[in-house]
Design an enzyme around this catalytic site. Structure first.
Site, PDB file in Angstrom:
ATOM      1  N   GLU A 105      21.879 104.050  93.386  1.00  0.00           N
ATOM      2  CA  GLU A 105      23.050 104.944  93.501  1.00  0.00           C
ATOM      3  C   GLU A 105      23.315 105.626  91.847  1.00  0.00           C
ATOM      4  O   GLU A 105      23.022 105.109  91.045  1.00  0.00           O
ATOM      5  CB  GLU A 105      24.288 104.126  93.645  1.00  0.00           C
ATOM      6  CG  GLU A 105      25.618 104.952  93.749  1.00  0.00           C
ATOM      7  CD  GLU A 105      26.759 104.113  94.054  1.00  0.00           C
ATOM      8  OE1 GLU A 105      26.757 103.263  95.278  1.00  0.00           O
ATOM      9  OE2 GLU A 105      27.692 103.944  93.388  1.00  0.00           O
ATOM     10  N   ASP A 107      26.245 107.789  89.907  1.00  0.00           N
ATOM     11  CA  ASP A 107      27.773 107.715  90.121  1.00  0.00           C
ATOM     12  C   ASP A 107      28.489 108.774  88.661  1.00  0.00           C
ATOM     13  O   ASP A 107      28.151 108.417  87.746  1.00  0.00           O
ATOM     14  CB  ASP A 107      28.570 106.398  89.966  1.00  0.00           C
ATOM     15  CG  ASP A 107      28.222 105.587  90.913  1.00  0.00           C
ATOM     16  OD1 ASP A 107      28.103 106.271  92.063  1.00  0.00           O
ATOM     17  OD2 ASP A 107      28.352 104.494  90.684  1.00  0.00           O
ATOM     18  N   GLU A 109      32.326 109.165  88.003  1.00  0.00           N
ATOM     19  CA  GLU A 109      33.684 108.745  88.490  1.00  0.00           C
ATOM     20  C   GLU A 109      34.720 109.186  87.557  1.00  0.00           C
ATOM     21  O   GLU A 109      34.558 108.745  86.128  1.00  0.00           O
ATOM     22  CB  GLU A 109      33.770 107.460  88.599  1.00  0.00           C
ATOM     23  CG  GLU A 109      33.130 106.645  90.050  1.00  0.00           C
ATOM     24  CD  GLU A 109      33.219 105.097  89.929  1.00  0.00           C
ATOM     25  OE1 GLU A 109      33.554 104.895  91.076  1.00  0.00           O
ATOM     26  OE2 GLU A 109      32.952 104.519  88.986  1.00  0.00           O
ATOM     27  N   GLN A 122      33.425 108.006  83.859  1.00  0.00           N
ATOM     28  CA  GLN A 122      32.660 106.997  83.874  1.00  0.00           C
ATOM     29  C   GLN A 122      31.504 107.078  84.630  1.00  0.00           C
ATOM     30  O   GLN A 122      31.375 107.561  85.800  1.00  0.00           O
ATOM     31  CB  GLN A 122      33.436 105.680  84.509  1.00  0.00           C
ATOM     32  CG  GLN A 122      32.636 104.409  84.929  1.00  0.00           C
ATOM     33  CD  GLN A 122      33.336 103.279  85.047  1.00  0.00           C
ATOM     34  OE1 GLN A 122      33.928 102.691  84.368  1.00  0.00           O
ATOM     35  NE2 GLN A 122      32.931 102.477  86.358  1.00  0.00           N
ATOM     36  N   THR A 123      30.169 106.776  84.229  1.00  0.00           N
ATOM     37  CA  THR A 123      29.091 107.033  85.099  1.00  0.00           C
ATOM     38  C   THR A 123      28.220 105.719  85.218  1.00  0.00           C
ATOM     39  O   THR A 123      28.585 104.694  84.352  1.00  0.00           O
ATOM     40  CB  THR A 123      27.835 107.970  84.381  1.00  0.00           C
ATOM     41  OG1 THR A 123      27.613 107.508  83.087  1.00  0.00           O
ATOM     42  CG2 THR A 123      28.369 109.467  84.184  1.00  0.00           C
ATOM     43  N   ASN A 124      27.410 105.390  86.040  1.00  0.00           N
ATOM     44  CA  ASN A 124      26.847 104.246  86.567  1.00  0.00           C
ATOM     45  C   ASN A 124      25.452 104.491  87.323  1.00  0.00           C
ATOM     46  O   ASN A 124      25.274 105.720  87.853  1.00  0.00           O
ATOM     47  CB  ASN A 124      27.548 103.409  87.147  1.00  0.00           C
ATOM     48  CG  ASN A 124      27.120 101.814  87.109  1.00  0.00           C
ATOM     49  OD1 ASN A 124      26.185 101.564  86.483  1.00  0.00           O
ATOM     50  ND2 ASN A 124      27.960 100.792  87.752  1.00  0.00           N
ATOM     51  N   ASP A 132      26.033  97.750  86.965  1.00  0.00           N
ATOM     52  CA  ASP A 132      26.296  96.976  85.735  1.00  0.00           C
ATOM     53  C   ASP A 132      25.767  97.790  84.493  1.00  0.00           C
ATOM     54  O   ASP A 132      25.387  97.310  83.592  1.00  0.00           O
ATOM     55  CB  ASP A 132      25.994  95.551  85.574  1.00  0.00           C
ATOM     56  CG  ASP A 132      26.612  94.677  86.727  1.00  0.00           C
ATOM     57  OD1 ASP A 132      27.817  95.012  86.956  1.00  0.00           O
ATOM     58  OD2 ASP A 132      26.023  93.923  87.104  1.00  0.00           O
ATOM     59  N   GLU A 134      27.674 100.834  83.314  1.00  0.00           N
ATOM     60  CA  GLU A 134      28.594 101.859  82.948  1.00  0.00           C
ATOM     61  C   GLU A 134      28.525 102.324  81.591  1.00  0.00           C
ATOM     62  O   GLU A 134      28.226 101.771  80.416  1.00  0.00           O
ATOM     63  CB  GLU A 134      30.019 101.065  83.118  1.00  0.00           C
ATOM     64  CG  GLU A 134      30.247 100.532  84.520  1.00  0.00           C
ATOM     65  CD  GLU A 134      29.826  99.274  84.758  1.00  0.00           C
ATOM     66  OE1 GLU A 134      29.106  98.456  83.693  1.00  0.00           O
ATOM     67  OE2 GLU A 134      29.995  98.518  85.735  1.00  0.00           O
ATOM     68  N   ASP A 198      44.354  99.598  90.645  1.00  0.00           N
ATOM     69  CA  ASP A 198      44.273  98.246  90.219  1.00  0.00           C
ATOM     70  C   ASP A 198      43.254  98.233  89.053  1.00  0.00           C
ATOM     71  O   ASP A 198      43.083  96.978  88.404  1.00  0.00           O
ATOM     72  CB  ASP A 198      43.364  97.335  91.439  1.00  0.00           C
ATOM     73  CG  ASP A 198      42.321  98.143  92.143  1.00  0.00           C
ATOM     74  OD1 ASP A 198      42.301  99.329  92.140  1.00  0.00           O
ATOM     75  OD2 ASP A 198      41.404  97.266  92.613  1.00  0.00           O
ATOM     76  N   TRP A 199      42.402  99.334  88.858  1.00  0.00           N
ATOM     77  CA  TRP A 199      41.521  99.140  87.648  1.00  0.00           C
ATOM     78  C   TRP A 199      41.352 100.448  86.799  1.00  0.00           C
ATOM     79  O   TRP A 199      41.024 100.446  85.716  1.00  0.00           O
ATOM     80  CB  TRP A 199      40.188  98.632  87.867  1.00  0.00           C
ATOM     81  CG  TRP A 199      39.293  99.909  88.976  1.00  0.00           C
ATOM     82  CD1 TRP A 199      39.692  99.797  90.400  1.00  0.00           C
ATOM     83  CD2 TRP A 199      38.623 100.698  88.446  1.00  0.00           C
ATOM     84  NE1 TRP A 199      38.846 100.703  90.931  1.00  0.00           N
ATOM     85  CE2 TRP A 199      38.114 101.512  89.769  1.00  0.00           C
ATOM     86  CE3 TRP A 199      37.962 101.213  87.473  1.00  0.00           C
ATOM     87  CZ2 TRP A 199      37.333 102.323  89.822  1.00  0.00           C
ATOM     88  CZ3 TRP A 199      37.248 102.480  87.397  1.00  0.00           C
ATOM     89  CH2 TRP A 199      36.904 103.205  88.645  1.00  0.00           C
ATOM     90  N   GLY A 203      42.686 100.405  82.620  1.00  0.00           N
ATOM     91  CA  GLY A 203      42.251  98.997  83.176  1.00  0.00           C
ATOM     92  C   GLY A 203      43.214  98.576  84.110  1.00  0.00           C
ATOM     93  O   GLY A 203      43.543  97.202  84.459  1.00  0.00           O
TER      94      GLY A 203
END
Ligand SMILES: *[C@@H]1O[C@H](CO)[C@@H](O)[C@H](O)[C@H]1NC(C)=O
Length: 292
Positions: A105, A107, A109, A122-124, A132, A134, A198-199, A203
């Site tokens: 994947e 990402d 975001e 945010q990328t991943n 994990d 990020e 929620d995040w 945060g």
């Protein structure tokens, strides 16, 4: 005669290379040519004969769309205008995923914020089911004001995340160091707008203000430039022959490295590579790139 032909050939090659390096992807490809809605069809609004669409998020549901085809390598881009005003709690995602058990994947975001407060990008990268990785940055512009182009270049050598023409992240093929690299699982492209209060914002401290709903993100540029493959294909049948496979795309050029460095130095909020609490041993793929 021969030399002028040669010159002509060289000039044409240069023209081609700079075209490819900076692909002027047509931005008027209608939504329906490459994409279909994924869920909550009634929360997608079509504008300009489907060359632009809007995703709506309200307290009942968000929505999303996905590519019809699956791809092994290529260049994938989307023009997006993020939710404006109070977007805290919302996430606008643009990603490629193989949706397999050990999935790959890539990402993007975009985490919304209260009016006037900055978005976070945010990328991943997931390879063989492991993520994990990020990274988080602020953008150097307000992404709600205009369209900006977000794109992914993916070939056998690297995955590059671009914001307009600026590379903000590179994930090199470090297979020789034992880091899995996506190469044999076709991916589809997904876009979605959903609630993640929620995040997402500070945060999870900032909640979505539903009195401001609906939240609207706008999209255009539904062009895709990839090697289309069946979901189960293990290779691309034009492997090595398309523009993104060519040597100039095996690595960033000097100018691109400079720009990446600029982003890292000025806009980074978080980089898993530097999170020594989380990783007592620096992840292998971070070691080669540490000097940027
Ligand atoms: C939202 O704004 C706050 C305050 O400026 C900032 O700390 C935070 O990083 C911003 N973005 C998100 C997504 O939380």
């Amino acid at each position: 005669m021969y030399s002028s032909l040669l010159t002509c050939f060289i000039l044409l090659s240069i023209a081609y290379a700079s075209f490819a390096a900076n692909p002027r992807t047509p931005i008027d490809v209608p939504f329906g040519r490459n994409y279909v809605p994924t869920w909550a069809y009634d929360h997608i609004k079509y504008l300009n004969a489907g060359s632009e669409i809007q995703l709506y998020l309200d307290k009942y549901t968000g929505t999303g769309f996905q590519s019809k085809g699956s791809y092994l390598f290529g260049h994938f881009s989307m023009y997006i205008k993020m939710v404006s005003g109070d977007s805290a709690g919302t996430v606008t995602a643009f990603y490629l995923s193989s949706q397999t058990t050990e999935h790959d994947e890539i990402d993007f975001e975009f985490l919304g914020n209260r009016t006037g407060q900055p978005y976070i990008l945010q990328t991943n990268v997931f390879t063989g089911g492991k993520g994990d990785r990020e990274q988080r940055i602020y953008l150097w512009f307000d992404p709600t004001k205009e369209y900006h182009r977000y794109s992914v270049l993916w070939n056998m050598f690297q995955i590059v995340f671009f914001v307009d023409d600026v590379p903000i992240r590179v994930f090199k093929n470090n297979n020789d160091l034992g880091v899995k690299f996506p190469f044999n699982q076709p991916m589809k492209i997904y876009n979605s707008l959903w609630n993640a209060d929620d995040w997402a914002t500070r945060g999870g401290l900032e909640k979505t203000d539903w009195s401001k709903a609906p939240f609207i993100a706008t999209y255009k540029g539904f062009h895709i430039d990839g090697c289309e493959a069946s979901v189960n294909a293990k290779f691309c049948d034009t492997q090595g022959k398309r523009w993104w496979d060519q040597p100039e795309f095996h690595d960033l050029d000097n100018f691109q490295w400079q720009r990446l460095k600029w982003v890292r130095q000025k806009y980074t909020i978080y980089n898993y590579c530097n999170d020594h609490k989380r990783y007592s041993q620096t992840p292998q793929e971070c070691i080669r790139d540490k000097d940027i």
